[in-house]
Scaffold this motif. Structure first.
Motif, mmCIF file in Angstrom:
data_model
loop_
_atom_site.group_PDB
_atom_site.id
_atom_site.type_symbol
_atom_site.label_atom_id
_atom_site.label_comp_id
_atom_site.label_asym_id
_atom_site.label_seq_id
_atom_site.Cartn_x
_atom_site.Cartn_y
_atom_site.Cartn_z
ATOM 1 N N LYS A 72 31.340 49.902 102.392
ATOM 2 C CA LYS A 72 29.950 49.204 101.765
ATOM 3 C C LYS A 72 29.477 47.803 102.285
ATOM 4 C CE LYS A 72 29.314 53.195 101.479
ATOM 5 N NZ LYS A 72 28.937 54.787 102.529
ATOM 6 N N LEU A 119 33.509 50.588 97.294
ATOM 7 C CA LEU A 119 32.964 49.116 97.301
ATOM 8 C C LEU A 119 33.128 48.628 98.231
ATOM 9 C CD1 LEU A 119 31.412 47.523 94.944
ATOM 10 C CD2 LEU A 119 33.890 46.749 94.620
ATOM 11 N N LEU A 163 35.935 39.972 103.040
ATOM 12 C CA LEU A 163 34.448 39.704 102.728
ATOM 13 C C LEU A 163 33.949 38.464 102.389
ATOM 14 C CD1 LEU A 163 34.888 42.906 100.221
ATOM 15 C CD2 LEU A 163 32.942 42.752 102.316
ATOM 16 N N ALA A 164 35.251 37.858 102.261
ATOM 17 C CA ALA A 164 34.724 36.549 101.835
ATOM 18 C C ALA A 164 34.625 36.369 102.889
ATOM 19 C CB ALA A 164 36.189 35.646 101.207
ATOM 20 N N MET A 216 27.887 45.426 104.275
ATOM 21 C CA MET A 216 26.298 45.137 104.403
ATOM 22 C C MET A 216 26.394 43.728 105.110
ATOM 23 S SD MET A 216 25.323 44.122 100.137
ATOM 24 C CE MET A 216 25.941 43.199 100.155
ATOM 25 N N SER A 264 24.948 39.303 108.733
ATOM 26 C CA SER A 264 25.598 38.076 109.466
ATOM 27 C C SER A 264 25.052 38.300 111.394
ATOM 28 C CB SER A 264 27.188 38.371 109.226
ATOM 29 O OG SER A 264 27.545 38.126 108.097
ATOM 30 N N SER A 307 26.532 50.965 98.331
ATOM 31 C CA SER A 307 26.744 50.130 97.504
ATOM 32 C C SER A 307 27.133 50.608 96.119
ATOM 33 C CB SER A 307 26.888 48.680 98.092
ATOM 34 O OG SER A 307 28.487 48.305 97.447
ATOM 35 N N HIS A 332 29.140 42.039 93.259
ATOM 36 C CA HIS A 332 30.595 42.802 94.020
ATOM 37 C C HIS A 332 32.044 42.761 93.801
ATOM 38 C CE1 HIS A 332 33.384 43.976 97.317
ATOM 39 N NE2 HIS A 332 33.704 42.984 97.325
ATOM 40 N N LEU A 333 32.516 41.031 93.582
ATOM 41 C CA LEU A 333 33.460 40.448 93.508
ATOM 42 C C LEU A 333 33.892 40.787 91.480
ATOM 43 C CD1 LEU A 333 32.662 36.696 94.059
ATOM 44 C CD2 LEU A 333 34.826 38.422 95.384
ATOM 45 N N TYR A 377 36.130 32.167 91.796
ATOM 46 C CA TYR A 377 36.235 32.839 93.214
ATOM 47 C C TYR A 377 35.098 34.407 91.942
ATOM 48 C CZ TYR A 377 35.121 35.394 97.441
ATOM 49 O OH TYR A 377 35.244 36.547 98.850
ATOM 50 N N SER A 402 23.238 48.285 100.678
ATOM 51 C CA SER A 402 23.569 47.456 99.201
ATOM 52 C C SER A 402 23.001 48.730 98.030
ATOM 53 C CB SER A 402 23.194 46.274 98.713
ATOM 54 O OG SER A 402 23.329 45.400 98.760
ATOM 55 N N LEU A 429 24.346 39.882 94.567
ATOM 56 C CA LEU A 429 24.901 40.557 95.194
ATOM 57 C C LEU A 429 26.167 40.513 95.486
ATOM 58 C CD1 LEU A 429 22.178 42.966 97.559
ATOM 59 C CD2 LEU A 429 22.951 43.482 95.126
ATOM 60 N N LYS A 430 26.593 39.292 95.888
ATOM 61 C CA LYS A 430 27.681 39.402 96.625
ATOM 62 C C LYS A 430 28.188 38.701 94.670
ATOM 63 C CE LYS A 430 30.193 34.737 96.890
ATOM 64 N NZ LYS A 430 30.478 33.019 97.477
ATOM 65 N N ASP A 460 32.687 36.512 105.415
ATOM 66 C CA ASP A 460 31.492 37.421 105.745
ATOM 67 C C ASP A 460 30.775 36.693 104.769
ATOM 68 O OD1 ASP A 460 32.956 38.916 108.207
ATOM 69 O OD2 ASP A 460 32.794 40.846 106.126
ATOM 70 N N PHE A 461 31.038 37.071 103.843
ATOM 71 C CA PHE A 461 29.770 36.504 102.935
ATOM 72 C C PHE A 461 29.451 35.137 103.100
ATOM 73 C CE2 PHE A 461 30.099 39.630 99.039
ATOM 74 C CZ PHE A 461 29.001 40.633 99.387
ATOM 75 N N LEU A 469 26.877 34.673 106.283
ATOM 76 C CA LEU A 469 25.834 35.446 105.834
ATOM 77 C C LEU A 469 25.354 33.939 104.688
ATOM 78 C CD1 LEU A 469 23.274 37.479 106.136
ATOM 79 C CD2 LEU A 469 24.393 38.507 103.945
ATOM 80 N N SER A 474 33.210 43.192 90.131
ATOM 81 C CA SER A 474 33.767 44.686 90.178
ATOM 82 C C SER A 474 34.697 45.122 90.980
ATOM 83 C CB SER A 474 32.519 45.517 90.551
ATOM 84 O OG SER A 474 31.163 45.434 90.679
ATOM 85 N N ALA A 475 35.222 44.685 91.775
ATOM 86 C CA ALA A 475 36.145 44.480 92.739
ATOM 87 C C ALA A 475 37.235 43.763 92.121
ATOM 88 C CB ALA A 475 36.543 43.195 94.055
ATOM 89 N N VAL A 534 20.338 44.577 104.544
ATOM 90 C CA VAL A 534 21.056 44.052 103.450
ATOM 91 C C VAL A 534 20.875 44.844 102.151
ATOM 92 C CG1 VAL A 534 21.712 42.345 102.208
ATOM 93 C CG2 VAL A 534 21.402 42.216 103.965
#
Lengths: 192, 254
Positions: free
Chosen positions: B236, B233, A123-124, B240, B245, A170, A105-106, B151, A167, A101-102, A126-127, A130, A108-109, A163
């Motif tokens: 969300k 995006l 976000l980085a 998530m 976390s 998302s 996101h990357l 990344y 997602s 899922l991560k 947070d991921f 997690l 797409s973003a 999650v």
């Protein structure tokens, strides 16, 4: 001396980065394939890994009690070993799907010109937190076994389910029509 | 003697690289890179002749050529921006802002210092210092760029990968050697010269192999919606990971 160390560190970091860069593949990522992969990850989490009855069954104490009452110590140890393996495998699968899922996101973003540096950095972090938490859970299960803290399993499943729920939102812009399109494209052979 | 052999090998490889650039029409695709190589070829070739002829102006011109090549080396980073990051608007935006800011600051410093430099020895001292600082800036930029590329999973073709690998390894080794030279002093001078020449030769070999013919960059399959999708995006995804976390931290406390 500080200047010398900083130059050496930056030079060494650059050489290490170049080494991993040279080893990386040339595969184009983040397109329709990544979206389909993310959708599959979500489905795998929701349908295959997180249903409460499945999780409950894997970590059920009833099985342990039965084995303890009816069988020898050797069989009990064997049973515990196997259950530990299953628990660790389950957490590693959950972690793998969160990673997927991560990546989505990357993938797409990166195309958006209005990408926000602050949001992406947050976000980085947070991921990373997690994924670290998932890893810590793996260590905990490895050291203390699947029955050491029964609350952990339920909470983890609930977390992963949460999650998935978010997602799913998302991925909501993958409308059925579009998801079908990208699914078709992903199954076609790659262009030369 | 060894130094002269390496020097002439370098000039030969530069000429071959330029020849292949013309034959494979890479000049038009990567103009910034080939301007840099052309500048290296002209300066190395002419300086080689001046050195053999023992011309008095050799020292002066070698510093000028050094400054020019130091600046034109940024052409490689520009090619990466132009060919790879241009497809990824978001990543390109970050990289552009940071790069131009740092490059501009270093260049301003160099110009102002040269204007007020009293004599030739000051230019030498400036070159050594500026070379170190400029290479440091480029190394940081290249390192940052590689982190961004890794990344966001951005892929590159053989040509650009070769440019980065060749230039990057020279940059890394030169930076380490410069730091050691500043610390150890004149005793390190011969090692420093040899290391610099060998890494430069290695860079030319890497470029020659990877830029022998044109190799297109992998095209990402993308189909993005309107710009407003990014906010959706990001929000969300943030929700998530934030929720997950928090829950996991609770789990670990059990």
């Amino acid at each position: 001396m500080i200047q010398l160390i900083s130059f050496l560190v930056i030079g060494a970091l650059l050489l290490v980065s170049l080494y991993s860069f040279a080893r990386s593949s040339n595969r184009a990522e983040g397109g329709s394939g990544a979206m389909v992969q993310a959708k599959h990850a979500l489905n795998a989490l929701q349908a295959g890994l997180l249903p409460p009855e499945l999780v409950g069954r894997i970590f059920s104490r009833e099985d342990l009690e039965y084995v303890e009452s009816e069988t020898s110590e050797e069989i009990r140890e064997l049973f515990m070993e196997e259950r530990k393996k299953v628990a660790l495998f389950w957490v590693s699968r959950v972690r793998k799907q969160v990673l997927s899922l991560k990546r989505f996101h990357l993938g797409s973003a990166r195309f958006y010109a209005r990408l926000s540096l602050r949001t992406e950095l947050a976000l980085a972090v947070d991921f990373a937190t997690l994924l670290f938490a998932c890893r810590a859970l793996q260590v905990f299960l490895y050291l203390r076994g699947p029955y050491a803290a029964p609350g952990i399993v339920g909470s983890t499943a609930a977390t992963a389910a949460r999650v998935c729920k978010i997602s799913e939102k998302s991925l909501s812009f993958l409308t059925p029509a579009y998801a079908g399109t990208v699914g078709d494209r992903a199954t076609r052979p790659a262009r030369p | 003697m060894l130094s002269l052999i390496i020097w002439s090998c370098g000039v030969f490889l530069e000429a071959l690289l330029l020849f292949r650039g013309l034959r494979a029409k890479l000049f038009l695709r990567y103009p910034n890179f080939y301007i840099y190589v052309l500048s290296l070829f002209l300066s190395d070739g002419l300086l080689y002749l001046a050195y053999l002829a023992k011309l008095a102006s050799y020292d002066k011109w070698s510093w000028y050529a050094g400054f020019l090549n130091l600046f034109l080396g940024c052409g490689i980073l520009l090619e990466v921006f132009r060919h790879v990051l241009s497809r990824y608007a978001g990543v390109e935006k970050f990289a552009r802002i940071v790069s131009f800011g740092i490059m501009g600051a270093v260049l301003c410093f160099a110009v102002i210092y040269l204007m007020f430099a009293p004599d030739g020895s000051a230019a030498h001292a400036l070159f050594v210092r500026l070379q170190r600082d400029f290479l440091m800036v480029q190394a940081i930029l290249l390192f940052g760029l590689l982190q961004l590329v890794s990344y966001y999973g951005i892929s590159m073709g053989k040509n650009l990968k070769g440019m980065i690998l060749g230039y990057g390894q020279t940059l890394g080794v030169t930076l380490i050697a410069l730091a050691l030279r500043a610390y150890i002093g004149p005793r390190f001078q011969s090692v420093w010269t040899l290391a610099q020449q060998l890494t430069y030769l290695a860079a030319l070999a890497i470029w020659l192999v990877n830029l022998w013919s044109y190799c297109a960059n992998p095209v990402p399959e993308s189909k993005i919606g309107v710009e407003a999708d990014y906010e959706v995006l990001a929000a969300k995804t943030r929700d998530m990971v934030g929720a997950a976390s928090t829950q996991l931290v609770k789990v670990n406390r059990l």
